[in-house]
Design a protein around this motif. Structure first.
Motif, PDB file in Angstrom:
ATOM      1  N   GLY A  61       7.593  13.353 -26.207  1.00 16.67           N
ATOM      2  CA  GLY A  61       8.227  13.564 -27.634  1.00 16.67           C
ATOM      3  C   GLY A  61       8.270  11.969 -28.155  1.00 16.67           C
ATOM      4  O   GLY A  61       8.640  10.655 -27.277  1.00 16.67           O
ATOM      5  N   GLY A  62       8.968  11.844 -29.375  1.00 16.27           N
ATOM      6  CA  GLY A  62       8.776  10.337 -30.650  1.00 16.27           C
ATOM      7  C   GLY A  62       7.319   9.820 -30.598  1.00 16.27           C
ATOM      8  O   GLY A  62       6.766  10.575 -30.543  1.00 16.27           O
ATOM      9  N   SER A  63       7.388   8.592 -31.109  1.00 13.47           N
ATOM     10  CA  SER A  63       6.326   7.993 -31.001  1.00 13.47           C
ATOM     11  C   SER A  63       5.344   7.478 -30.315  1.00 13.47           C
ATOM     12  O   SER A  63       6.240   6.923 -28.764  1.00 13.47           O
ATOM     13  N   VAL A  64       4.215   7.277 -30.606  1.00 14.30           N
ATOM     14  CA  VAL A  64       4.069   6.488 -29.392  1.00 14.30           C
ATOM     15  C   VAL A  64       4.444   4.945 -29.153  1.00 14.30           C
ATOM     16  O   VAL A  64       4.453   4.536 -28.255  1.00 14.30           O
ATOM     17  N   GLN A  65       5.013   4.563 -30.321  1.00 13.78           N
ATOM     18  CA  GLN A  65       5.759   2.183 -29.798  1.00 13.78           C
ATOM     19  C   GLN A  65       6.836   3.609 -29.251  1.00 13.78           C
ATOM     20  O   GLN A  65       7.323   2.506 -28.614  1.00 13.78           O
ATOM     21  N   ASP A  66       7.500   4.177 -29.153  1.00 15.04           N
ATOM     22  CA  ASP A  66       8.645   4.914 -27.660  1.00 15.04           C
ATOM     23  C   ASP A  66       7.748   4.846 -26.852  1.00 15.04           C
ATOM     24  O   ASP A  66       8.675   4.058 -26.306  1.00 15.04           O
ATOM     25  N   ARG A  67       6.814   5.827 -26.955  1.00 14.60           N
ATOM     26  CA  ARG A  67       6.460   5.767 -25.413  1.00 14.60           C
ATOM     27  C   ARG A  67       5.699   3.830 -25.375  1.00 14.60           C
ATOM     28  O   ARG A  67       5.789   4.137 -23.880  1.00 14.60           O
ATOM     29  N   LEU A  68       5.493   3.217 -25.719  1.00 13.34           N
ATOM     30  CA  LEU A  68       4.526   1.728 -25.429  1.00 13.34           C
ATOM     31  C   LEU A  68       6.022   1.556 -24.619  1.00 13.34           C
ATOM     32  O   LEU A  68       6.154   0.969 -24.075  1.00 13.34           O
ATOM     33  N   GLY A  69       7.391   1.331 -25.085  1.00 12.61           N
ATOM     34  CA  GLY A  69       8.557   1.285 -25.496  1.00 12.61           C
ATOM     35  C   GLY A  69       8.469   1.477 -23.905  1.00 12.61           C
ATOM     36  O   GLY A  69       9.723   0.593 -22.711  1.00 12.61           O
ATOM     37  N   GLN A  70       8.952   3.105 -23.688  1.00  9.11           N
ATOM     38  CA  GLN A  70       8.562   3.253 -22.289  1.00  9.11           C
ATOM     39  C   GLN A  70       8.408   2.811 -20.589  1.00  9.11           C
ATOM     40  O   GLN A  70       8.707   3.107 -19.252  1.00  9.11           O
ATOM     41  N   LEU A  71       7.079   2.707 -20.892  1.00  8.28           N
ATOM     42  CA  LEU A  71       6.478   2.408 -19.832  1.00  8.28           C
ATOM     43  C   LEU A  71       6.622   1.612 -18.983  1.00  8.28           C
ATOM     44  O   LEU A  71       7.022  -0.662 -19.814  1.00  8.28           O
ATOM     45  N   THR A  72       6.599   0.419 -18.220  1.00 14.00           N
ATOM     46  CA  THR A  72       7.217  -0.759 -16.539  1.00 14.00           C
ATOM     47  C   THR A  72       6.026  -1.418 -17.164  1.00 14.00           C
ATOM     48  O   THR A  72       4.718  -1.191 -16.855  1.00 14.00           O
ATOM     49  N   VAL A  73       6.761  -2.797 -17.414  1.00  8.53           N
ATOM     50  CA  VAL A  73       5.838  -4.336 -17.664  1.00  8.53           C
ATOM     51  C   VAL A  73       5.594  -4.897 -15.927  1.00  8.53           C
ATOM     52  O   VAL A  73       7.007  -4.794 -15.045  1.00  8.53           O
ATOM     53  N   ALA A  74       4.637  -4.783 -15.429  1.00  7.46           N
ATOM     54  CA  ALA A  74       4.795  -5.444 -13.848  1.00  7.46           C
ATOM     55  C   ALA A  74       3.404  -5.875 -13.945  1.00  7.46           C
ATOM     56  O   ALA A  74       2.530  -5.906 -15.094  1.00  7.46           O
ATOM     57  N   THR A  75       3.173  -7.174 -13.539  1.00  7.66           N
ATOM     58  CA  THR A  75       2.179  -8.067 -12.848  1.00  7.66           C
ATOM     59  C   THR A  75       1.000  -7.002 -12.377  1.00  7.66           C
ATOM     60  O   THR A  75       1.155  -6.186 -11.540  1.00  7.66           O
ATOM     61  N   ALA A  76      -0.306  -7.023 -13.119  1.00  6.65           N
ATOM     62  CA  ALA A  76      -1.096  -6.478 -12.193  1.00  6.65           C
ATOM     63  C   ALA A  76      -1.390  -6.412 -10.587  1.00  6.65           C
ATOM     64  O   ALA A  76      -1.338  -7.549 -10.644  1.00  6.65           O
ATOM     65  N   GLY A  77      -1.445  -4.960 -10.284  1.00 13.65           N
ATOM     66  CA  GLY A  77      -1.397  -5.177  -9.081  1.00 13.65           C
ATOM     67  C   GLY A  77      -2.987  -5.850  -8.395  1.00 13.65           C
ATOM     68  O   GLY A  77      -3.964  -6.069  -9.077  1.00 13.65           O
ATOM     69  N   SER A  78      -2.942  -5.538  -6.843  1.00 10.93           N
ATOM     70  CA  SER A  78      -4.656  -5.831  -6.503  1.00 10.93           C
ATOM     71  C   SER A  78      -5.014  -4.836  -5.876  1.00 10.93           C
ATOM     72  O   SER A  78      -5.269  -4.130  -6.725  1.00 10.93           O
ATOM     73  N   MET A  79      -6.893  -5.444  -5.990  1.00 13.37           N
ATOM     74  CA  MET A  79      -8.049  -4.694  -6.275  1.00 13.37           C
ATOM     75  C   MET A  79      -8.562  -4.481  -4.240  1.00 13.37           C
ATOM     76  O   MET A  79      -9.318  -3.339  -4.752  1.00 13.37           O
ATOM     77  N   LYS A  80      -7.375  -4.942  -3.634  1.00 14.89           N
ATOM     78  CA  LYS A  80      -7.481  -4.571  -2.198  1.00 14.89           C
ATOM     79  C   LYS A  80      -7.439  -2.938  -2.126  1.00 14.89           C
ATOM     80  O   LYS A  80      -7.160  -2.041  -2.410  1.00 14.89           O
ATOM     81  N   GLY A  81      -9.068  -2.182  -1.676  1.00 14.52           N
ATOM     82  CA  GLY A  81      -8.961  -1.026  -1.212  1.00 14.52           C
ATOM     83  C   GLY A  81      -9.422  -0.246  -2.287  1.00 14.52           C
ATOM     84  O   GLY A  81      -9.989   1.171  -2.431  1.00 14.52           O
ATOM     85  N   TYR A  82     -10.526  -1.001  -3.830  1.00 15.42           N
ATOM     86  CA  TYR A  82     -10.493  -0.123  -4.813  1.00 15.42           C
ATOM     87  C   TYR A  82     -11.728   0.178  -4.838  1.00 15.42           C
ATOM     88  O   TYR A  82     -12.534  -0.471  -4.326  1.00 15.42           O
ATOM     89  N   SER A  83     -12.686   1.534  -5.175  1.00 15.99           N
ATOM     90  CA  SER A  83     -13.652   1.600  -4.793  1.00 15.99           C
ATOM     91  C   SER A  83     -13.927   3.013  -5.918  1.00 15.99           C
ATOM     92  O   SER A  83     -12.661   3.609  -6.323  1.00 15.99           O
ATOM     93  N   ARG A  84     -14.661   2.479  -6.567  1.00 14.55           N
ATOM     94  CA  ARG A  84     -15.095   4.045  -7.433  1.00 14.55           C
ATOM     95  C   ARG A  84     -14.672   5.398  -7.371  1.00 14.55           C
ATOM     96  O   ARG A  84     -14.677   6.866  -7.236  1.00 14.55           O
ATOM     97  N   ASP A  85     -15.293   5.555  -6.038  1.00 10.82           N
ATOM     98  CA  ASP A  85     -15.771   6.624  -5.018  1.00 10.82           C
ATOM     99  C   ASP A  85     -13.796   7.484  -4.748  1.00 10.82           C
ATOM    100  O   ASP A  85     -14.140   7.997  -3.733  1.00 10.82           O
ATOM    101  N   ARG A  86     -12.492   6.470  -4.765  1.00  8.92           N
ATOM    102  CA  ARG A  86     -11.061   6.949  -4.599  1.00  8.92           C
ATOM    103  C   ARG A  86     -10.627   7.528  -6.111  1.00  8.92           C
ATOM    104  O   ARG A  86      -9.898   8.183  -5.606  1.00  8.92           O
ATOM    105  N   PHE A  87     -12.102   7.873  -7.076  1.00  8.13           N
ATOM    106  CA  PHE A  87     -11.395   8.626  -8.077  1.00  8.13           C
ATOM    107  C   PHE A  87     -12.706   9.980  -8.077  1.00  8.13           C
ATOM    108  O   PHE A  87     -13.363   9.451  -9.201  1.00  8.13           O
ATOM    109  N   PRO A  88     -12.798  11.161  -7.683  1.00  3.92           N
ATOM    110  CA  PRO A  88     -13.714  11.706  -8.127  1.00  3.92           C
ATOM    111  C   PRO A  88     -14.057  12.188  -8.786  1.00  3.92           C
ATOM    112  O   PRO A  88     -13.205  12.534  -9.251  1.00  3.92           O
ATOM    113  N   HIS A  89     -15.029  11.822  -9.225  1.00  5.30           N
ATOM    114  CA  HIS A  89     -15.803  12.400 -10.949  1.00  5.30           C
ATOM    115  C   HIS A  89     -17.445  12.364 -10.756  1.00  5.30           C
ATOM    116  O   HIS A  89     -17.751  11.743  -9.653  1.00  5.30           O
ATOM    117  N   TRP A  90     -17.884  13.103 -11.257  1.00  2.00           N
ATOM    118  CA  TRP A  90     -17.173  14.339 -12.516  1.00  2.00           C
ATOM    119  C   TRP A  90     -17.325  15.309 -11.928  1.00  2.00           C
ATOM    120  O   TRP A  90     -17.761  15.874 -11.017  1.00  2.00           O
TER     121      TRP A  90
END
Length: 205
Positions: free
Chosen positions: A26-55
């Motif tokens: 609920g609330g505006s998109v600005q409200d939802r933006l304000g609820q997001l956690t701000v953090a430094t981008a994490g590492s790409m270690k271990g990433y693969s598109r295969d870890r996100f099975p699609h389509w």
């Protein structure tokens, strides 16, 4: 439309468990933006598109890609449930296409960006739900060139060439990240805030 309905029903039936339910939308998109956690981008270690099975399959020889092509196109022609022709206008750059092979299905929040903002801690089943999410504005048919230019960049690094789409793009990005509890960087949040300034909608996204 039967294939699309089936796809939506399939995704709807695979919602995260109740204990993983997202915060209220609920609330505006600005409200939802304000609820997001701000953090430094994490590492790409271990990433693969295969870890996100699609389509994910949505019918005989059909998958989520076909569902998005059918939803986002006009004058669609099918072979079974495969989309073989139609007309698509890429909202990222206002280019139009009639051959589905010229159209990419973009993850609004890229898989690699999701990995860096919290999805690295999920299991592959949950990452599959994210990669095939037809309920949130996470999947969209766009030109292959715009999708590849975007890559895994966030709105502080890449924005659609079509400035008229910035409000919708920023709102969709926030909606997806809010639902999936993904973090944003400070630069990403600043870019989204700027993109949303002065935006108005007939129906609040």
């Amino acid at each position: 439309m039967a294939a699309l309905a089936a796809a939506l029903a399939l995704v709807g039936g695979c919602a995260p468990a109740e204990e993983d339910a997202p915060p209220p939308s609920g609330g505006s998109v600005q409200d939802r933006l304000g609820q997001l956690t701000v953090a430094t981008a994490g590492s790409m270690k271990g990433y693969s598109r295969d870890r996100f099975p699609h389509w994910r399959d949505t019918g005989k020889n059909c998958d989520v890609r076909d569902s998005v092509l059918q939803r986002d196109g006009k004058n669609i022609k099918l072979s079974g449930c495969n989309v073989v022709a139609g007309r698509w206008t890429s909202v990222y750059d206002n280019r139009s296409f009639t051959d589905p092979s010229d159209v990419d299905i973009d993850h609004v929040v890229p898989l690699a960006n999701a990995w860096r903002s919290g999805a690295d801690e999920w299991d592959d089943a949950r990452r599959g739900e994210f990669a095939n999410d037809l309920t949130r504005p996470q999947l969209i048919a766009v030109s292959a060139s715009s999708n590849r230019a975007k890559g895994d960049q966030d709105p502080s690094q890449w924005k659609p060439a079509n400035r008229d789409y910035w409000c919708d793009y920023a709102a969709d990005w926030v909606t997806v990240k809010h639902h999936w509890r993904l973090s944003v960087t400070s630069a990403e949040k600043a870019a989204l805030t700027e993109m949303l300034e002065g935006c108005t909608w007939t129906t609040q996204p």
